[in-house]
Scaffold this active site. Sequence first.
Site, PDB file in Angstrom:
ATOM      1  CG  ASP A 255       6.046  -0.887  10.413  1.00  0.00           C
ATOM      2  OD1 ASP A 255       6.375  -1.995   9.973  1.00  0.00           O
ATOM      3  OD2 ASP A 255       6.385  -0.445  11.524  1.00  0.00           O
ATOM      4  CE1 TYR A 256      -1.956   1.492   4.553  1.00  0.00           C
ATOM      5  CE2 TYR A 256      -2.482   2.444   6.703  1.00  0.00           C
ATOM      6  CZ  TYR A 256      -2.776   2.256   5.359  1.00  0.00           C
ATOM      7  OH  TYR A 256      -3.891   2.851   4.821  1.00  0.00           O
TER       8      TYR A 256
END
Length: 245
Positions: free
Chosen positions: A105-106
């Site tokens: 994820d970011y």
Amino acid sequence: MSKLERLQKVMAHAGVASRRKAEEMIKQGKVKVNGDVVKELGTKVGPNDDVEVEGVPLVKEVPVYYLLYKPRGVISSVKDDKGRKVVTDYLPEVEERIFPVGRLDYDTSGVLLLTNDGEFANLLMHPSHEIDKVYIAKTKGIPTAEELKSLKKGLTIDGEYMKAVHSKVMSTDSKKNTAIVKLILHEGKNRQVRKMFDALGYPVDKLKRERFGSITLQGMNAGDCRPLKPHEVKQLRQAAEENVK
């Protein structure tokens, strides 16, 4: 003597498709070798053969394998239409068309592998091959041992079944009401760790993937990258192949 390899394997290595999908493309007449359409799955090609897939020449690159300590705030992709930083920005010297093996994820940091070997990536990502992915999560709130057991039993979240192989509270801070929890997954579903803890009522504040199979971040800082050593690639491949059911 040049080594001949099956056409579908060459396509998979080049990252065109999985080997199974490559076989379908061959049977559908979408692949040419030296200008001729080939539909036989037993076809073998060498380094000097010209392969085209749907009219596009296949670039037969030497397989390369990298480890990136992905920082938070970076997209696990090779490009981003919003102009945000992507993982390949950290490997500007690499000329091969590499891509990440799965995603982080970011807002998640940690171990991310990148390669141009599509078959290797597919092998590592298949959940049945049981590659350990070790995460350390900082949660808001302190989950009980009983609640963590439910992660190992498995949860259905938004119609999707998610399960941890192992979960353990490493430390707690009662004043701040936070916990550091270790979680091991074999799957790699989108935002899986965050979704599982959300379902228990303990949102994840920080998340880091500390290990992927035998690969760790030892001696590295966020943003660092290095080529995988040949024995590390071999270990990952062997671990995945040993667990094929």
